[in-house]
Design an enzyme around this catalytic site. Structure first.
Site, mmCIF file in Angstrom:
data_model
loop_
_atom_site.group_PDB
_atom_site.id
_atom_site.type_symbol
_atom_site.label_atom_id
_atom_site.label_comp_id
_atom_site.label_asym_id
_atom_site.label_seq_id
_atom_site.Cartn_x
_atom_site.Cartn_y
_atom_site.Cartn_z
ATOM 1 N N ASP A 261 0.329 7.901 -2.618
ATOM 2 C CA ASP A 261 1.145 6.829 -2.597
ATOM 3 C C ASP A 261 2.710 7.578 -2.255
ATOM 4 O O ASP A 261 3.004 8.448 -3.213
ATOM 5 C CB ASP A 261 1.286 6.261 -4.314
ATOM 6 C CG ASP A 261 2.604 5.528 -4.417
ATOM 7 O OD1 ASP A 261 3.288 4.975 -3.730
ATOM 8 O OD2 ASP A 261 2.605 5.346 -5.617
ATOM 9 N N GLU A 279 4.537 2.051 -1.092
ATOM 10 C CA GLU A 279 4.453 2.005 -2.219
ATOM 11 C C GLU A 279 4.348 0.578 -3.086
ATOM 12 O O GLU A 279 3.244 0.263 -3.894
ATOM 13 C CB GLU A 279 5.431 2.896 -3.358
ATOM 14 C CG GLU A 279 5.124 2.766 -4.747
ATOM 15 C CD GLU A 279 5.849 3.647 -5.505
ATOM 16 O OE1 GLU A 279 5.258 4.287 -6.609
ATOM 17 O OE2 GLU A 279 6.935 3.857 -5.283
ATOM 18 N N GLU A 280 5.320 -0.172 -2.762
ATOM 19 C CA GLU A 280 5.464 -1.479 -3.276
ATOM 20 C C GLU A 280 4.126 -2.370 -2.973
ATOM 21 O O GLU A 280 3.590 -2.929 -3.798
ATOM 22 C CB GLU A 280 6.541 -2.050 -3.121
ATOM 23 C CG GLU A 280 7.891 -1.542 -3.570
ATOM 24 C CD GLU A 280 8.582 -0.368 -2.828
ATOM 25 O OE1 GLU A 280 9.499 0.065 -3.381
ATOM 26 O OE2 GLU A 280 8.008 0.179 -1.918
#
Length: 510
Positions: A261, A279-280
């Site tokens: 991540d 990541e989101e």
């Protein structure tokens, strides 16, 4: 152990919307009454629109002594449920999904009590602050209840900043839907809505673990500590196999691997606001990752967060502003002995806009050690294997069984908005994975043009049998020349000039 005596519960209780009284957990009476009304459906609750839902959430928050839902968030809830969802879809939410979520929330105190009754203090839900290495194991049903709290914006907010905890309520996520927001924001919320539709229709029964990994800076008997540049230079660990993959996505990795991540130091980054990059997106399609934002404080340079078992629920396409939810995803990953899906995600945060710092030894050391703590399984390196070797032998790479054959699946970590150099970052992650005795790296280039020679360089280095220390030496040397403006070439070209591309001559470090 009595509930009042549990240090793990005491540490997290200020961050939860429930209260502890007489050895049991409860919703405050006014909040419980309102949740009960919601659980009985729209005939009782009168919640039949996003606008009315926002009012109900404000009332719930006030029953918990929290401020009313922010006006922009209320607009976002109304917009999503009244305008962005079809009328039939919204009707299903208000008649079915929302009451089931309320019933799940009514069970939250019992779910928490069951968790603490069955969990040792070492695995119980608790605040994991800076330098507090630890492991939390949660059932997926409890994770769903905690996420329902976030959807309803019921978590207390006081003290989270001082504790270096990210925001966990979904008010900012819905606020960002307003004022001509990008369509990607709508599709982030659609992923979240789909998750709740799935878990209310069929309660998941597995487990998810969250581990804060710390590489101690001081001496530690029998363990691994934060290495300096000299330790990296002296390492004689061989470089592990490295596969360059030009297309595809980390989350679609077929081999069992640590999936990186590309994190913010605050876990989740902009997942619950306007962010929509690597990541989101991962947090939207695997929403159980968001639970870690409740209790994981921001990471320091010697820390990483590993999450095992988070289920994927959504299919998607696009990236950034082009991100779109495209439907259901059935996660078929097998379960391990702890009931977790064999999906291992490690959050490591890169230097943000490092410019010259990424070429200074301190910057290189920070990045390689950040990746190293993420990739290292310290439990496998207590006594039998020394991760840093001072001998000259190149035949001391341990069996791949030392990390259960689990490699690393990664890509251009810290190279997008964070501004890192992908050529250097690819090499740094290779060093860290090799030093952590991972059996392989699968590297997704996302068709980055600067990495067109990566495969060629990897094969050249492996053919010459370089060690971690030898490659580290070359990275430091290149970076020194870059800072002195003695070279303007990328690292891959500098290491293997064009006229040596097909030359097998020894181009070894001194």
């Amino acid at each position: 152990m009595e509930m009042e005596a549990r240090g793990d519960l005491r540490s997290i209780l200020p961050q939860l919307p429930v209260v502890l009284r007489g050895g049991a957990l409860f919703w405050p009476a006014a909040a419980q009454e309102q949740l009960r009304a919601l659980s009985l459906g729209p005939d009782v609750s009168r919640v039949t629109s996003g606008d009315v839902l926002a009012d109900a959430l404000s009332d719930l928050r006030q029953a918990l002594a929290l401020r009313a839902l922010p006006a922009r968030a209320a607009e976002g809830y109304a917009l999503f449920f009244d305008d962005l969802l079809s009328r039939a879809h919204a009707r299903d939410w208000f008649s079915d999904v929302l009451p089931r979520l309320a019933r799940l929330l009514l069970r939250l105190p019992a779910l928490l009590e069951g968790h603490y009754a069955g969990a040792r203090a070492a695995t119980g839900l608790r605040l994991l602050g800076s330098q507090d290495a630890g492991f939390v194991l949660l059932g997926q049903e409890l994770a769903a209840a905690l996420l329902a709290c976030a959807l309803f914006c019921l978590f207390p907010t006081a003290g989270r900043g001082e504790a270096r905890l990210p925001a966990i309520n979904f008010d900012a996520l819905f606020s960002a839907l307003t004022n001509n927001a990008r369509q990607s924001q709508e599709h982030k919320v659609r992923c979240i809505a789909h998750y709740f539709e799935r878990v209310t229709a069929s309660t998941p029964a597995g487990f998810v673990s969250f581990e804060r990994k710390v590489l101690p800076r001081g001496s530690l008997s029998g363990g691994v500590t934060y290495p300096d540049s000299d330790a990296w230079m002296k390492s004689s660990v061989p470089l592990c196999p490295f596969r360059v993959i030009s297309s595809g996505l980390i989350e679609d990795e077929e081999e069992e691997a640590l999936e990186v991540d590309f994190a913010n130091k605050y876990l989740g980054g902009g997942a619950l606001s306007r962010g929509c990059v690597q990541e989101e997106i991962r947090f939207m399609i695997n929403p159980e990752l968001i639970v870690g934002m409740l209790f994981m404080a921001s990471m320091e340079d010697n820390e990483a967060i590993e999450i095992v078992g988070a289920e994927r629920f959504s299919q998607y396409m696009g990236y950034g502003s082009s991100f779109r939810f495209v439907g259901d995803y059935l996660d078929t990953k097998p379960l391990d002995a702890m009931g977790r899906r064999k999906t291992r995600i490690v959050a490591i945060d890169a230097l943000d806009c490092p410019t010259k710092l990424q070429y200074e030894t301190s910057g290189l050391l920070r990045e390689v050690n950040k990746a190293f703590v993420g990739f290292l399984d310290q439990s496998k390196h207590q006594f039998d294997v020394k991760p840093f070797q001072d001998s000259n032998s190149k035949d001391n790479h341990p069996s791949v069984n030392s990390v259960d054959c689990i490699g690393v699946s990664t890509g251009n970590w810290g190279c997008g908005a964070f501004g890192g150099n992908p050529e250097i970052k690819s090499m740094i992650q290779w060093l860290a994975a090799s030093q952590a005795h991972r059996p392989f790296v699968n590297y997704y280039t996302f068709e980055d043009g600067s990495l067109r020679r990566l495969e060629e360089v990897i094969q050249w280095v492996l053919r010459h049998g370089w060690t971690v220390g030898e490659l580290w030496h070359m990275i430091v040397e290149y970076s020194s020349q870059r800072l002195k403006r003695e070279t303007f070439d990328g690292f891959l070209t500098w290491l293997l000039p064009e006229d040596n591309a097909n030359n097998d001559a020894d181009y070894m470090c001194e």
